[in-house]
Design a protein around this motif. Structure first.
Motif, PDB file in Angstrom:
ATOM      1  N   LEU A 164       0.824  -1.206   0.000  1.00  0.00           N
ATOM      2  CA  LEU A 164       0.000   0.000   0.000  1.00  0.00           C
ATOM      3  C   LEU A 164       0.858   1.256   0.000  1.00  0.00           C
ATOM      4  O   LEU A 164       0.617   2.192  -0.785  1.00  0.00           O
ATOM      5  CB  LEU A 164      -0.930  -0.003   1.211  1.00  0.00           C
ATOM      6  CG  LEU A 164      -1.834   1.225   1.373  1.00  0.00           C
ATOM      7  CD1 LEU A 164      -2.749   1.388   0.175  1.00  0.00           C
ATOM      8  CD2 LEU A 164      -2.643   1.111   2.670  1.00  0.00           C
ATOM      9  N   ARG A 165       1.850   1.299   0.845  1.00  0.00           N
ATOM     10  CA  ARG A 165       2.713   2.485   0.923  1.00  0.00           C
ATOM     11  C   ARG A 165       3.454   2.697  -0.398  1.00  0.00           C
ATOM     12  O   ARG A 165       3.632   3.834  -0.847  1.00  0.00           O
ATOM     13  CB  ARG A 165       3.700   2.351   2.084  1.00  0.00           C
ATOM     14  CG  ARG A 165       3.043   2.424   3.465  1.00  0.00           C
ATOM     15  CD  ARG A 165       4.078   2.257   4.573  1.00  0.00           C
ATOM     16  NE  ARG A 165       4.983   3.407   4.599  1.00  0.00           N
ATOM     17  CZ  ARG A 165       4.778   4.504   5.334  1.00  0.00           C
ATOM     18  NH1 ARG A 165       3.702   4.616   6.089  1.00  0.00           N
ATOM     19  NH2 ARG A 165       5.650   5.482   5.312  1.00  0.00           N
ATOM     20  N   TYR A 166       3.904   1.607  -1.008  1.00  0.00           N
ATOM     21  CA  TYR A 166       4.614   1.722  -2.287  1.00  0.00           C
ATOM     22  C   TYR A 166       3.713   2.323  -3.358  1.00  0.00           C
ATOM     23  O   TYR A 166       4.107   3.248  -4.079  1.00  0.00           O
ATOM     24  CB  TYR A 166       5.104   0.341  -2.720  1.00  0.00           C
ATOM     25  CG  TYR A 166       5.702   0.290  -4.106  1.00  0.00           C
ATOM     26  CD1 TYR A 166       6.937   0.870  -4.385  1.00  0.00           C
ATOM     27  CD2 TYR A 166       5.024  -0.342  -5.153  1.00  0.00           C
ATOM     28  CE1 TYR A 166       7.487   0.814  -5.659  1.00  0.00           C
ATOM     29  CE2 TYR A 166       5.566  -0.406  -6.425  1.00  0.00           C
ATOM     30  CZ  TYR A 166       6.795   0.176  -6.675  1.00  0.00           C
ATOM     31  OH  TYR A 166       7.333   0.128  -7.937  1.00  0.00           O
ATOM     32  N   LEU A 167       2.497   1.820  -3.463  1.00  0.00           N
ATOM     33  CA  LEU A 167       1.575   2.316  -4.482  1.00  0.00           C
ATOM     34  C   LEU A 167       1.207   3.777  -4.240  1.00  0.00           C
ATOM     35  O   LEU A 167       1.130   4.578  -5.183  1.00  0.00           O
ATOM     36  CB  LEU A 167       0.319   1.457  -4.527  1.00  0.00           C
ATOM     37  CG  LEU A 167       0.487   0.084  -5.178  1.00  0.00           C
ATOM     38  CD1 LEU A 167      -0.769  -0.752  -4.982  1.00  0.00           C
ATOM     39  CD2 LEU A 167       0.795   0.227  -6.669  1.00  0.00           C
ATOM     40  N   LEU A 168       0.977   4.125  -2.991  1.00  0.00           N
ATOM     41  CA  LEU A 168       0.662   5.514  -2.677  1.00  0.00           C
ATOM     42  C   LEU A 168       1.827   6.424  -3.056  1.00  0.00           C
ATOM     43  O   LEU A 168       1.643   7.456  -3.719  1.00  0.00           O
ATOM     44  CB  LEU A 168       0.334   5.657  -1.189  1.00  0.00           C
ATOM     45  CG  LEU A 168      -0.969   5.013  -0.716  1.00  0.00           C
ATOM     46  CD1 LEU A 168      -1.056   5.045   0.813  1.00  0.00           C
ATOM     47  CD2 LEU A 168      -2.182   5.713  -1.330  1.00  0.00           C
ATOM     48  N   THR A 169       3.020   6.038  -2.663  1.00  0.00           N
ATOM     49  CA  THR A 169       4.203   6.852  -2.943  1.00  0.00           C
ATOM     50  C   THR A 169       4.442   7.001  -4.437  1.00  0.00           C
ATOM     51  O   THR A 169       4.734   8.103  -4.927  1.00  0.00           O
ATOM     52  CB  THR A 169       5.440   6.234  -2.274  1.00  0.00           C
ATOM     53  OG1 THR A 169       5.229   6.147  -0.860  1.00  0.00           O
ATOM     54  CG2 THR A 169       6.679   7.071  -2.546  1.00  0.00           C
ATOM     55  N   GLU A 170       4.310   5.895  -5.182  1.00  0.00           N
ATOM     56  CA  GLU A 170       4.516   5.943  -6.625  1.00  0.00           C
ATOM     57  C   GLU A 170       3.473   6.806  -7.328  1.00  0.00           C
ATOM     58  O   GLU A 170       3.692   7.257  -8.454  1.00  0.00           O
ATOM     59  CB  GLU A 170       4.474   4.524  -7.202  1.00  0.00           C
ATOM     60  CG  GLU A 170       5.668   3.664  -6.844  1.00  0.00           C
ATOM     61  CD  GLU A 170       6.956   4.195  -7.453  1.00  0.00           C
ATOM     62  OE1 GLU A 170       7.022   4.350  -8.685  1.00  0.00           O
ATOM     63  OE2 GLU A 170       7.899   4.473  -6.680  1.00  0.00           O
ATOM     64  N   ASN A 171       2.353   7.055  -6.671  1.00  0.00           N
ATOM     65  CA  ASN A 171       1.308   7.901  -7.241  1.00  0.00           C
ATOM     66  C   ASN A 171       1.312   9.298  -6.635  1.00  0.00           C
ATOM     67  O   ASN A 171       0.324  10.039  -6.744  1.00  0.00           O
ATOM     68  CB  ASN A 171      -0.061   7.246  -7.052  1.00  0.00           C
ATOM     69  CG  ASN A 171      -0.322   6.142  -8.058  1.00  0.00           C
ATOM     70  OD1 ASN A 171      -0.837   6.377  -9.146  1.00  0.00           O
ATOM     71  ND2 ASN A 171       0.050   4.916  -7.696  1.00  0.00           N
TER      72      ASN A 171
END
Length: 348
Positions: free
Chosen positions: A170-177
């Motif tokens: 979740l954190r990865y996807l949020l950060t990448e967006n």
């Protein structure tokens, strides 16, 4: 045949699913070598392949092959005339890992990050044969405010899995967006997925991070609950060659080296089983229920969203290695302290 007894209803099966997290149909994504559960051009080798799987999505793709083995009660079955399969179903990876490391199992379907941990623990004596399940995580909403990750800004999400793969994904996807997971939204971490469902049911939350088939069960209890975002699809939008991965099939390196034809035949049979499961939802769900993998009614609704696949070779390596790198960057211990080397990927 060592098929485990059915769990007391669905709760333990769902608990397993939670432990993995760390279904659009993916039948066309199955990329194991051509072949089916009924036939192969590989030479016959009289080997009994001892296979373990965890109750939940990562065992669903084996349903046809397991069902055939159950029907034959020890008779020859599988991808070649000499192949025998001895299947074990378990409620958690803790039941499978010791048997695999002690040589009592040849193949096991386990969480992707656990495969990396076992590789490091055994100094390379575990190899990954295939990715069998892509992501099963969904952001669900009791409402219609979320249509993209950007819509999560300013919102509160209830979730379980802090300090494990659900949080890292979740954190990865949020950060990448372009979303700061620490300041742009609030993540209210719960100890179990059931607490997230309770918060939704009580109106204390409207958005939650849940895995399949838990999502399907929650939708049966909460009117209007919808799958707002598929984290697997969101990961794929990054188009960086990696993938969100839930489970893989691993094998002991010694077994692979001693019985390469049996391993390849198993992968062909596995690919055929995955294709059948994805193409025959109702029939597959009935088999899944009979085997005690997941309740049949839940399986029928959840299967299209469980991302069941059989990815092998270079495609497996690309998606899995990228995912493990994300986990390593978040917490090296989650993959055993280092990203596995090329010898971790069979046939890549």
């Amino acid at each position: 045949m060592k098929l485990a007894k059915k769990l007391s209803a669905l709760l333990l099966a769902l608990a397993m699913t939670a432990s993995l997290a760390a279904c659009g149909s993916q039948g066309d994504a199955s990329s194991a070598a051509s072949g089916s559960a009924a036939g192969s051009d590989l030479p016959a080798e009289s080997v009994t392949v001892r296979v373990a799987a965890l109750k939940g999505p990562t065992a669903m793709g084996l349903a046809q092959l397991m069902g055939q083995s159950a029907d034959t009660e020890g008779k020859e079955t599988g991808a070649s005339a000499g192949d025998l399969y001895d299947f074990t179903l378990a409620a958690s990876a803790d039941e499978v890992t010791p048997a695999l490391l002690q040589g009592d199992l040849d193949v096991a379907c386990v969480p992707a990050n656990l495969a990396a941990v076992l590789y490091q623990k055994t100094q390379g004596q575990i190899v990954t044969l295939a990715v069998n399940t892509l992501g099963v995580l969904y952001l669900v909403e009791n409402g219609n405010a979320v249509a993209s990750l950007a819509d999560l800004k300013g919102k509160t999400i209830v979730a379980a899995g802090k300090g494990s793969t659900p949080e890292y994904a979740l954190r990865y996807l949020l950060t990448e967006n372009g979303i700061d997971p620490d300041t742009d939204l609030t993540i209210d971490w719960k100890s179990e997925h059931s607490e997230c469902v309770a918060a939704l049911a009580q109106g204390a939350a409207t958005i939650a991070l849940l895995p399949q088939p838990f999502v399907t069960v929650a939708q049966g209890k909460i009117e209007g609950l919808r799958m707002a975002l598929d984290l697997t699809a969101e990961w794929d939008k990054l188009d960086n060659g990696s993938g969100l991965i839930t489970g893989v099939a691993v094998a002991r390196k010694a077994f692979v080296e001693e019985h390469p034809a049996a391993v390849d035949a198993f992968l062909q049979a596995y690919a055929g089983s995955v294709d059948w499961v994805n193409a025959n939802t109702a029939e597959a769900a009935a088999v899944i229920g009979d085997l005690g993998i997941v309740d049949a009614a839940v399986a029928e609704k959840a299967l299209p969203y469980c991302n069941i696949v059989c990815l092998t070779g270079s495609e497996m390596e690309a998606k899995l290695s990228g995912y493990l790198q994300v986990l390593y960057d978040a917490d090296p211990a989650s993959v055993g302290g280092a990203v596995p080397g090329e010898d971790f990927y069979y046939g890549a």
